[in-house]
Design an enzyme around this catalytic site. Structure first.
Site, PDB file in Angstrom:
ATOM      1  N   GLY A 169      12.204  39.505  64.003  1.00  0.00           N
ATOM      2  CA  GLY A 169      13.546  39.060  64.345  1.00  0.00           C
ATOM      3  C   GLY A 169      13.856  37.734  63.683  1.00  0.00           C
ATOM      4  O   GLY A 169      13.321  37.415  62.616  1.00  0.00           O
ATOM      5  N   CYS A 200      15.858  41.909  56.510  1.00  0.00           N
ATOM      6  CA  CYS A 200      15.311  40.561  56.431  1.00  0.00           C
ATOM      7  C   CYS A 200      14.840  40.223  55.019  1.00  0.00           C
ATOM      8  O   CYS A 200      14.844  39.070  54.622  1.00  0.00           O
ATOM      9  CB  CYS A 200      14.177  40.395  57.426  1.00  0.00           C
ATOM     10  SG  CYS A 200      13.024  41.758  57.403  1.00  0.00           S
ATOM     11  N   LYS A 222       9.870  46.211  73.481  1.00  0.00           N
ATOM     12  CA  LYS A 222      11.278  46.036  73.824  1.00  0.00           C
ATOM     13  C   LYS A 222      12.139  46.233  72.592  1.00  0.00           C
ATOM     14  O   LYS A 222      12.087  45.432  71.658  1.00  0.00           O
ATOM     15  CB  LYS A 222      11.570  44.650  74.399  1.00  0.00           C
ATOM     16  CG  LYS A 222      12.988  44.582  74.977  1.00  0.00           C
ATOM     17  CD  LYS A 222      13.454  43.167  75.269  1.00  0.00           C
ATOM     18  CE  LYS A 222      14.036  42.477  74.061  1.00  0.00           C
ATOM     19  NZ  LYS A 222      15.293  43.068  73.556  1.00  0.00           N
ATOM     20  N   GLU A 238       7.361  38.367  62.058  1.00  0.00           N
ATOM     21  CA  GLU A 238       8.051  38.765  60.832  1.00  0.00           C
ATOM     22  C   GLU A 238       9.484  38.312  61.007  1.00  0.00           C
ATOM     23  O   GLU A 238      10.218  38.873  61.812  1.00  0.00           O
ATOM     24  CB  GLU A 238       7.923  40.287  60.641  1.00  0.00           C
ATOM     25  CG  GLU A 238       8.064  40.703  59.203  1.00  0.00           C
ATOM     26  CD  GLU A 238       9.498  40.979  58.847  1.00  0.00           C
ATOM     27  OE1 GLU A 238      10.203  40.015  58.474  1.00  0.00           O
ATOM     28  OE2 GLU A 238       9.916  42.134  58.947  1.00  0.00           O
ATOM     29  N   GLU A 286      20.343  32.701  56.151  1.00  0.00           N
ATOM     30  CA  GLU A 286      20.344  34.152  56.163  1.00  0.00           C
ATOM     31  C   GLU A 286      21.668  34.643  56.760  1.00  0.00           C
ATOM     32  O   GLU A 286      22.010  34.306  57.890  1.00  0.00           O
ATOM     33  CB  GLU A 286      19.168  34.648  57.009  1.00  0.00           C
ATOM     34  CG  GLU A 286      18.972  36.133  56.928  1.00  0.00           C
ATOM     35  CD  GLU A 286      17.707  36.586  57.663  1.00  0.00           C
ATOM     36  OE1 GLU A 286      17.392  36.015  58.710  1.00  0.00           O
ATOM     37  OE2 GLU A 286      17.052  37.516  57.163  1.00  0.00           O
TER      38      GLU A 286
END
Lengths: 480, 287
Positions: A237, A293, A185, A259, A390
């Site tokens: 994500g 990331c 997806k 991850e 983040e």
């Protein structure tokens, strides 16, 4: 404080190379079918132009995709020799190279990243990942996981919007090489290159059902990872969603690799070559608008050179060109979505409120689309939210340190542990920092480098499992 | 046999290199396989578990920073000291597992040999699990295994010594520290092992041994934010396993699920691999 940047004439890449359909279905069992959920639109974040209508996969659609992947696994792919799996993957690598300009343009239109990045980084790496893992498919017995390691079965893969096709490659290439079939997806805001990849699978004559692409938002992703006939979940994500997936997989037989987010320290010592370092800081946090990331979002600079580094950094940032992602001279593209822009604004506002000092690169923001100018916060302390959370945008938080011990302590003072950077001329210090930093990737005198042979993945709450290299195969083999 | 009255042992926890009773003051009766009284084992509490995590975290820097050669020698030393106490371990295992003296002796031999096996791995893991990576650019790039951190383990319920040793040795050989919850009904060999660990150069806090109820203590370890990984080897209850995995997600713990290990088989490297991280370092090549 510095001269205005040079004037550049527009140098737009042509979008004639792509042919975007007005609507797209789901790619299940080798063909496009309509989804049963309500369609949604994908837009060009640089212009807010609607690019296409995309099908939302319902739970029944996901079920069909998983069933197709299971059939393909049982009847075809598990009986396909490693040698032939390798050849399919080599074909895909070549097709990606052949259609690289088309993929790059489509990626930039859908994602908002500068064409120079999609053209020179994303798409070449996509081909490289497929080429690399292709070669493993018939050599798994040499990978260090025993004489005859087995695939897991059907892999559910959910990927983010920051490197849409590259994340697809990171997921699909090792999965197929190891002998699994997949349902992938793509992110809701960036489905187009994954859907074009379906056409590449067609051109490669990949057997139907080996790769299935279902589009949609969080609900479709949830239906996929919670499907009982999935053997493996691979997710890239946010940490919050990663934790939710780990909870949903609790008590099941599903294997899981994650991850997740990061808040990387980029550590600059006083002997670092300053021009090179400034370039590294820039690529560390402003590459891909900071939608990375592993971005070097916390600059830790030794106190004695802090003023000089920050001043030179600001001077350099005034020369970055923000604007049309399709322009070959553009350095900073669009923020991927209105939602992400709102998140960046909210967190940077908190930076102001908590007392950090904001500096924004002087640049004109286009009237339409989603934009955020390169931003640097100084006077940041470890307790500030902009130093802990983040931001996933072009925002750098600057902290200082005096000793290597202090640098290590501050760098590791985060629940994340994805990446870190070190800048110094002293080899012994590099190696010491590399061993003491609790992060999965350490870039010394460089930053944001990626390669299919190089394992990537986090410590602590940045996730577990590795992608890339021999280590990346473990995520798709029954070796636990 | 003389008619001398024997001196019995007080069975305690092993935390931070010391042998405390449970802070809760609780103990529970442990019987041999025939139901006869064997010991009152300390019944660890939430506080004991937290103290053990603190001790394990404190020991992590030293143990993970020790040379692989040194860690290998320490593990080998455990085997040496166990060898000298074979009789004690054989009696323990025979009592709790209901084995004949001969079978119990075989189990003890296997447990000692397992320490030797893992001892030899300490300075080979980096070569076998690591790599030099031929990236397509002017960079030196290599990957090395590093310990995950503090691991909480639930030891096998049945295999009270060999299973325990297999779990603990695989965790600490790479530099992790461990809090291990022993078999609830068969804790005695684990306590004897603690006494070996205390006298064989294993730094205090590297291995912390708790006796007590899995369902009571394991959830506190699974949800502890300073624990990096869980080994659920001894969790055979599905509902408990699920709840522990759910709790583990709060800080993205690595979880090794329960398996039906044949503890006498070649262990392979999968237990070690479950509790190491791969670190990849890049550096440019040039002038």
């Amino acid at each position: 404080m510095s001269p205005a940047p040079f004037e550049y004439a527009p140098a737009p890449e042509s979008r004639a190379v792509v042919d975007i359909a007005s609507s797209y279905g789901l790619f299940i069992d080798g063909e496009f079918v309509d989804g049963n959920g309500p369609a949604f639109k994908t837009v060009n974040p640089a212009t807010e132009e609607v690019l296409a209508d995309i099908s939302e996969a319902s739970a029944e659609d996901v079920d069909r995709a998983v069933a197709a992947a299971r059939r393909a696994y049982t009847k075809v792919w598990s009986k396909t020799s490693g040698k032939d799996r390798a050849k399919y993957l080599f074909r895909i690598a070549r097709l990606v190279q052949e259609r690289s300009r088309e993929l790059a343009v489509l990626e930039t239109l859908d994602n908002g990243k500068p064409i120079k990045e999609s053209r020179d980084v994303d798409i070449p790496l996509v081909a490289a990942y497929f080429f690399y893992y292709a070669g493993w498919a018939d050599k798994l017995s040499h990978a260090g996981f025993g004489p005859d390691p087995k695939p897991l079965g059907v892999a559910a893969q959910v990927i983010p919007w920051n490197f849409p096709l590259l994340m697809l490659a990171w997921k699909i290439a090792p999965a197929l090489a190891a002998g699994n079939t997949v349902v992938l997806k793509p992110a809701e805001t960036t489905p187009l290159t994954a859907l074009l990849f379906a056409d590449i699978c067609r051109q490669a004559d990949l057997p139907p059902g080996v790769v299935n692409i279902v589009t949609g938002a969080g609900e479709a992703g949830r239906a996929l990872v919670e499907h009982p006939d999935v053997d493996k979940i691979a997710f890239t994500g946010s940490t919050a969603v990663g934790k939710a997936i780990a909870r949903s997989a609790a008590g099941t037989r599903k294997r899981l690799t994650l991850e997740l987010g990061g808040k990387a320290a980029n550590i600059v010592f006083d002997d670092a070559p300053i021009d090179q370092t400034v370039e590294g800081i820039v690529s560390g946090i402003f590459f891909n608008q900071g939608h990375v990331c592993c971005a070097g979002s916390r600059l830790l600079v030794q106190e004695s050179v802090a003023d000089e580094v920050v001043e030179r950094l600001k001077r350099r940032l005034t020369t970055l060109r923000l604007g049309d992602p399709m322009d070959k001279n553009t350095d900073i593209g669009a923020i991927n979505s209105a939602e992400q822009l709102a998140r960046i604004r909210a967190l940077t506002d908190v930076g102001d409120t908590e007392g950090a000092q904001r500096w924004t690169a002087p640049c004109d923001l286009p009237a339409h689309g989603f934009w955020f100018a390169p931003t640097v916060f100084t006077n940041v302390t470890q307790s500030h939210r902009i130093a802990r959370e983040e931001i996933f945008g072009p925002v750098l938080s600057v902290l200082t340190f005096r000793t290597p011990d202090e640098a290590v302590a501050k760098a590791n003072n985060t629940p994340y542990g994805l990446s870190a950077g070190v800048w110094t001329e002293k080899g012994s210090l590099i190696l010491r920092m590399a061993s003491e930093l609790r992060a999965g990737v350490v870039w010394a005198n460089t930053f944001n480098q990626f390669d299919p042979t190089s394992p990537f993945g986090g410590y602590k709450e940045s996730g577990f499992g590795r992608e890339g290299g021999r280590h990346g195969l473990a995520a798709y083999l029954d070796v636990a | 046999m003389s008619d001398r009255l024997d001196v019995r042992k007080t069975y305690k926890l092993y935390v931070g290199g010391k042998f405390p009773r449970s802070e809760s003051g609780r103990s529970y009766e442990v019987t041999d396989h025939k139901g006869g009284f064997l010991a009152n084992a300390a019944q660890a509490s939430r506080k004991d578990a937290r103290d053990a995590v603190v001790a394990a975290r404190a020991a992590f820097a030293g143990w993970s920073g020790a040379t692989a050669y040194n860690r290998g020698q320490v593990l080998y030393r455990v085997a040496e000291v166990m060898e000298g106490r074979r009789a004690q371990f054989t009696a323990d295992v025979a009592a709790v597992e209901g084995l004949t003296a001969r079978r119990a002796d075989d189990v003890v031999s296997a447990a000692i040999d397992r320490w030797v096996w893992y001892a030899g791995w300490a300075d080979k893991l980096a070569q076998v699990l690591g790599s030099s990576n031929p990236v397509a650019g002017p960079f030196f790039n290599f990957s090395t295994p590093e310990p995950t951190g503090v691991v909480a383990a639930v030891a096998p319920q049945d295999s009270s010594l060999l299973g325990l040793v297999s779990v603990v040795a695989a965790i600490i050989v790479s530099g992790n520290t461990v809090v291990v919850l022993t078999s609830f009904e068969r804790p005695v060999p684990a306590i004897s092992l603690s006494e070996v660990l205390a006298t064989s150069d294993v730094p205090g806090g590297v291995v912390n041994v708790l006796t007590g109820s899995t369902s009571e203590v394991a959830p506190w370890l699974a949800s502890h934010m300073d624990v990096n990984a869980l080994d659920l080897a001894g969790v055979d209850d599905d509902a408990l396993r699920t709840s522990l995995e759910v709790a583990a997600a709060d800080n993205v713990k690595r979880v090794r699920r329960a398996d039906t290990s044949d503890w006498s088989a070649d262990p392979g490297l999968s237990r070690v691999r479950a509790f190491v991280e791969t670190k990849t370092v890049w550096h440019p090549i040039g002038a």
